[in-house]
Design a protein around this motif. Structure first.
Motif, PDB file in Angstrom:
ATOM      1  N   TRP A   1       7.653   3.980   6.462  1.00 48.36           N
ATOM      2  CA  TRP A   1       7.012   2.990   7.107  1.00 48.36           C
ATOM      3  C   TRP A   1       5.276   3.306   6.837  1.00 48.36           C
ATOM      4  O   TRP A   1       4.678   2.238   6.577  1.00 48.36           O
ATOM      5  CB  TRP A   1       7.355   2.981   8.794  1.00 48.36           C
ATOM      6  N   LEU A   2       4.960   4.493   7.023  1.00 47.50           N
ATOM      7  CA  LEU A   2       3.701   4.767   6.934  1.00 47.50           C
ATOM      8  C   LEU A   2       3.188   4.574   5.391  1.00 47.50           C
ATOM      9  O   LEU A   2       2.287   4.244   5.038  1.00 47.50           O
ATOM     10  CB  LEU A   2       3.381   6.275   7.146  1.00 47.50           C
ATOM     11  N   ALA A   3       4.086   4.943   4.533  1.00 46.13           N
ATOM     12  CA  ALA A   3       3.705   4.684   2.963  1.00 46.13           C
ATOM     13  C   ALA A   3       3.661   3.237   2.758  1.00 46.13           C
ATOM     14  O   ALA A   3       2.682   2.734   2.007  1.00 46.13           O
ATOM     15  CB  ALA A   3       4.924   5.263   2.094  1.00 46.13           C
ATOM     16  N   GLU A   4       4.624   2.339   3.331  1.00 42.81           N
ATOM     17  CA  GLU A   4       4.371   0.939   3.080  1.00 42.81           C
ATOM     18  C   GLU A   4       2.986   0.411   3.667  1.00 42.81           C
ATOM     19  O   GLU A   4       2.350  -0.330   3.033  1.00 42.81           O
ATOM     20  CB  GLU A   4       5.685   0.421   3.766  1.00 42.81           C
ATOM     21  N   TRP A   5       2.987   0.716   4.996  1.00 51.24           N
ATOM     22  CA  TRP A   5       1.673   0.253   5.464  1.00 51.24           C
ATOM     23  C   TRP A   5       0.096   0.866   4.781  1.00 51.24           C
ATOM     24  O   TRP A   5      -0.500   0.041   4.275  1.00 51.24           O
ATOM     25  CB  TRP A   5       1.386   0.892   6.858  1.00 51.24           C
ATOM     26  N   MET A   6       0.515   2.130   4.360  1.00 51.00           N
ATOM     27  CA  MET A   6      -0.949   2.612   3.262  1.00 51.00           C
ATOM     28  C   MET A   6      -0.934   1.755   2.159  1.00 51.00           C
ATOM     29  O   MET A   6      -1.923   1.324   1.473  1.00 51.00           O
ATOM     30  CB  MET A   6      -0.724   3.796   3.286  1.00 51.00           C
ATOM     31  N   ASN A   7       0.178   1.590   1.544  1.00 49.49           N
ATOM     32  CA  ASN A   7       0.203   0.870   0.189  1.00 49.49           C
ATOM     33  C   ASN A   7      -0.242  -0.542   0.422  1.00 49.49           C
ATOM     34  O   ASN A   7      -1.008  -1.029  -0.740  1.00 49.49           O
ATOM     35  CB  ASN A   7       1.612   0.873  -0.254  1.00 49.49           C
ATOM     36  N   ALA A   8       0.101  -1.258   1.622  1.00 47.55           N
ATOM     37  CA  ALA A   8      -0.374  -2.613   1.841  1.00 47.55           C
ATOM     38  C   ALA A   8      -1.812  -2.617   2.097  1.00 47.55           C
ATOM     39  O   ALA A   8      -2.652  -3.732   1.796  1.00 47.55           O
ATOM     40  CB  ALA A   8       0.115  -3.175   3.008  1.00 47.55           C
TER      41      ALA A   8
END
Length: 119
Positions: free
Chosen positions: A76-83
């Motif tokens: 989830w953190l990776a997804e949020w950071m990629n966004a």
């Protein structure tokens, strides 16, 4: 205990712990500038979230986490950071138990014991 039983860095340490100081131990209205305690009236009621966590995620909540953090949280953190402009995966993320652990890990990665201190 004899000093020669302790590591050199531990020998000067006090054998007494300071008295605890939680907000509940002081007069109402006391403002703490040294401890990082939030004003009790600002703390949210997290009971519903705790009930959800203990119901739906009992095994994860009541066990030690993996060394890098829960996989779904890292994803989830990776997804949020990629966004937000990053390019990484969950494998790039290490979840720490707080700022002190994070700072300690960074210092261990970048500093050697023989490096001069900046005082």
């Amino acid at each position: 205990m004899s000093d020669d039983r302790l590591a050199r860095r531990a020998r000067p340490l006090s054998t007494r712990f300071p008295a605890p100081h939680f907000p509940s131990e002081f007069d109402e209205g006391t403002i703490f500038f040294d401890s990082g305690f939030a004003a009790p009236q600002l703390l949210p009621d997290l009971t519903p979230y705790a009930e959800t966590a203990l119901g739906a995620h009992r095994e994860e909540v009541l066990q030690y986490a993996s060394g890098r953090g829960q996989p779904y949280m890292r994803a989830w953190l990776a997804e949020w950071m990629n966004a937000n402009g990053c390019d990484l995966t969950a494998d790039h993320i290490l979840v720490t138990n707080g700022a002190k652990q994070g700072i300690d890990l960074v210092c261990r990665l970048l500093l050697d014991p023989s490096d001069p201190s900046v005082a």
